[in-house]
Design a protein around this motif. Structure first.
Motif, PDB file in Angstrom:
ATOM      1  N   MET A 111      12.301   5.531 -94.749  1.00 22.12           N
ATOM      2  CA  MET A 111      11.909   4.125 -93.992  1.00 22.12           C
ATOM      3  C   MET A 111      12.418   4.534 -92.282  1.00 22.12           C
ATOM      4  O   MET A 111      11.713   4.296 -91.496  1.00 22.12           O
ATOM      5  CB  MET A 111      12.902   3.084 -94.497  1.00 22.12           C
ATOM      6  N   LEU A 112      13.439   4.985 -92.283  1.00 20.05           N
ATOM      7  CA  LEU A 112      14.124   4.934 -90.825  1.00 20.05           C
ATOM      8  C   LEU A 112      12.945   5.900 -89.843  1.00 20.05           C
ATOM      9  O   LEU A 112      12.621   5.694 -88.710  1.00 20.05           O
ATOM     10  CB  LEU A 112      15.639   5.503 -90.723  1.00 20.05           C
ATOM     11  N   SER A 113      12.792   6.962 -90.617  1.00 19.01           N
ATOM     12  CA  SER A 113      11.889   8.022 -89.757  1.00 19.01           C
ATOM     13  C   SER A 113      10.394   7.425 -89.492  1.00 19.01           C
ATOM     14  O   SER A 113      10.016   7.467 -88.367  1.00 19.01           O
ATOM     15  CB  SER A 113      12.024   9.263 -90.168  1.00 19.01           C
ATOM     16  N   CYS A 114      10.086   6.738 -90.410  1.00 21.70           N
ATOM     17  CA  CYS A 114       8.650   5.790 -90.193  1.00 21.70           C
ATOM     18  C   CYS A 114       8.873   4.793 -89.240  1.00 21.70           C
ATOM     19  O   CYS A 114       7.894   4.984 -88.408  1.00 21.70           O
ATOM     20  CB  CYS A 114       8.463   5.128 -91.626  1.00 21.70           C
ATOM     21  N   GLN A 115       9.839   4.018 -89.316  1.00 19.39           N
ATOM     22  CA  GLN A 115      10.064   3.148 -88.002  1.00 19.39           C
ATOM     23  C   GLN A 115      10.253   3.581 -86.906  1.00 19.39           C
ATOM     24  O   GLN A 115       9.887   3.097 -85.854  1.00 19.39           O
ATOM     25  CB  GLN A 115      11.195   2.229 -88.500  1.00 19.39           C
ATOM     26  N   ALA A 116      10.857   4.848 -86.822  1.00 19.81           N
ATOM     27  CA  ALA A 116      10.996   5.333 -85.396  1.00 19.81           C
ATOM     28  C   ALA A 116       9.734   5.769 -84.761  1.00 19.81           C
ATOM     29  O   ALA A 116       9.267   5.823 -83.948  1.00 19.81           O
ATOM     30  CB  ALA A 116      12.023   6.617 -85.730  1.00 19.81           C
ATOM     31  N   LEU A 117       8.793   6.501 -85.868  1.00 17.50           N
ATOM     32  CA  LEU A 117       7.775   7.039 -85.365  1.00 17.50           C
ATOM     33  C   LEU A 117       6.669   6.069 -84.827  1.00 17.50           C
ATOM     34  O   LEU A 117       5.926   6.171 -84.207  1.00 17.50           O
ATOM     35  CB  LEU A 117       6.894   7.721 -86.665  1.00 17.50           C
ATOM     36  N   ALA A 118       6.706   4.767 -85.492  1.00 20.10           N
ATOM     37  CA  ALA A 118       5.920   3.449 -85.090  1.00 20.10           C
ATOM     38  C   ALA A 118       6.680   2.724 -83.876  1.00 20.10           C
ATOM     39  O   ALA A 118       5.947   1.589 -83.590  1.00 20.10           O
ATOM     40  CB  ALA A 118       5.749   2.522 -86.352  1.00 20.10           C
TER      41      ALA A 118
END
Ligand code: C5P
Length: 402
Positions: A111-118
């Motif tokens: 979840m954190l890496s997804c949020q960071a990417l977006a």
């Protein structure tokens, strides 16, 4: 840390990413401090973080949303995009080697890496890991990539780490992480300005162990310095003997006596745009008894002779150029506005902030103050009782209208 608690961030939001390190407990304190400043905080815990700390703790301390898994159930199917749409800054603290690697390489597998990417707003990271992992070529390369993309790193610090090793890898202290995050969401209306602040008391030595001083805590000046720094100014502080934490990139000159403060302030002033002199400088210094301790034996009384110290503010007022602005303070016990008006003119100031020192909730060692503000154009305002951080913030607002 009272000088960091600005209540001027209501409506702003930080997304706090927590990854798996023993330093994860520090993120709870960060959340508590953000909340004190009126910030909304949402949180994502990686699976590693959840080995150390629970989402419930963040909820209990006021996080309005906590994500703990990649595919939440229920309505929140776009949680991976939500911070990108609504957060003013993203702070990853602690940031492990693995989380930094994921983000540097654009992975989107939790979840954190997804949020960071977006997320395309300001990102800050406070790394925490074993020193050998921090020094590993892969981590060095990942951090270089992230820095190049504008990620702001705070720490890590050198010292003992949990596994018993010694070296660089310990998560930075709360203060720099907290202050840098506030700066990321603060207005930058003082950017490009060089500001000089004096603060605290002075100590005028008499013999080897005794000095003449006053109970100034320096909180007002420390708050003014931090408010300026948060708003983008390049800040130089000349501090009497008090110990406020200041960011590493702030120039802090620590002095003891009024003479030392005078020298430091006069040499810094020509290169500054704004001076704000809050220090409670001793007006007089005792004529020194000598290098040894005065012996009381046989003495029924003691007479000490004093000589005058130079008025630093008055001297800076004399040196002031047209493009410089100077703010003074006035500690008064009566006829506050009239006394301040006189000083405004006598010291060639642009703004003067007068406060009573004989009232509860104001003056020396108080967290709040009740001030009267006058400017050189005739503005005269009595402000209500306010925290010193709030007064500091308002002074910078007001100065821009002078
Ligand atoms: O005249 P008075 O001491 O009340 O003025 C207070 C202001 O002057 C404060 O801004 C204080 O920092 C500054 N000051 C100074 N040097 C002194 C005395 C006061 O800069 N010796």
């Amino acid at each position: 840390m009272k000088h960091l608690l600005f209540n001027n961030f209501t409506g702003k939001r930080v997304h706090l990413g927590v990854s798996g390190s023993v330093a994860a407990y520090k993120s709870l304190e960060l959340l508590r401090m953000f909340r004190k400043c009126g910030l909304e905080v949402s949180v994502t815990l990686t699976s590693g973080a959840q080995e150390f700390i629970k989402g419930l703790s963040f909820e209990a301390l006021g996080a309005y949303r906590v994500w703990e898994r990649m595919f939440p159930t229920g309505e929140d199917v776009f949680g991976h995009l939500e911070p990108g749409q609504a957060a003013d800054a993203m702070l990853i603290a602690p940031a492990t080697a693995s989380t930094l690697a994921r983000i540097a390489n654009g992975l989107a597998d939790d979840m954190l890496s997804c949020q960071a990417l977006a997320y395309d707003g300001p990102v800050l990271a406070a790394p925490a890991m074993n020193p050998r992992m921090w020094d590993a070529p892969a981590t060095v390369a990942n951090c270089a990539t992230l820095r190049e993309r504008g990620v702001e790193f705070i720490g890590p610090e050198s010292g003992d780490v949990a596994c018993g090793d010694h070296g660089r890898g310990r998560m930075a202290a709360i203060e720099p992480v907290f202050a840098s995050t506030l700066r990321a969401v603060a207005p930058s209306d003082l950017s490009g300005k060089k500001v000089l602040i004096t603060l605290g008391p002075t100590r005028e030595r008499w013999d080897a162990v005794r000095f003449w001083s006053n109970p100034s805590s320096g909180l007002m000046g420390a708050s003014i310095a931090m408010a300026a720094w948060l708003r983008g100014a390049d800040v130089t502080v000349v501090s009497g003997p008090v110990n406020w934490w200041f960011p590493e990139d702030m120039k802090v000159l620590r002095v003891d006596s009024a003479d030392e403060m005078f020298e430091a302030a006069v040499s810094e002033w020509p290169s500054c745009d704004i001076g704000c002199l809050t220090a409670a400088v001793a007006d007089f210094k005792p004529v020194p008894h000598g290098e040894h301790k005065f012996k009381k034996e046989g003495a029924d009384s003691l007479t000490v002779e004093f000589s005058a110290n130079a008025d630093i503010l008055k001297n800076l007022g004399r040196m002031k150029k047209d493009d410089q602005q100077l703010i003074g303070f006035a500690a008064e016990t009566r006829d506050i506005a009239q006394a301040a008006q006189k000083k405004l003119q006598a010291k060639n100031l642009d703004l003067i902030v007068a406060n009573p020192v004989n009232m509860p909730g104001a003056g020396f060692q108080s967290a709040t103050n009740s001030v009267h503000v006058l400017d050189r154009n005739g503005r005269s305002e009595q402000w209500p009782d306010l925290p010193k951080t709030e007064i500091a913030w308002r002074i910078w607002d007001l100065l821009q209208q002078v």
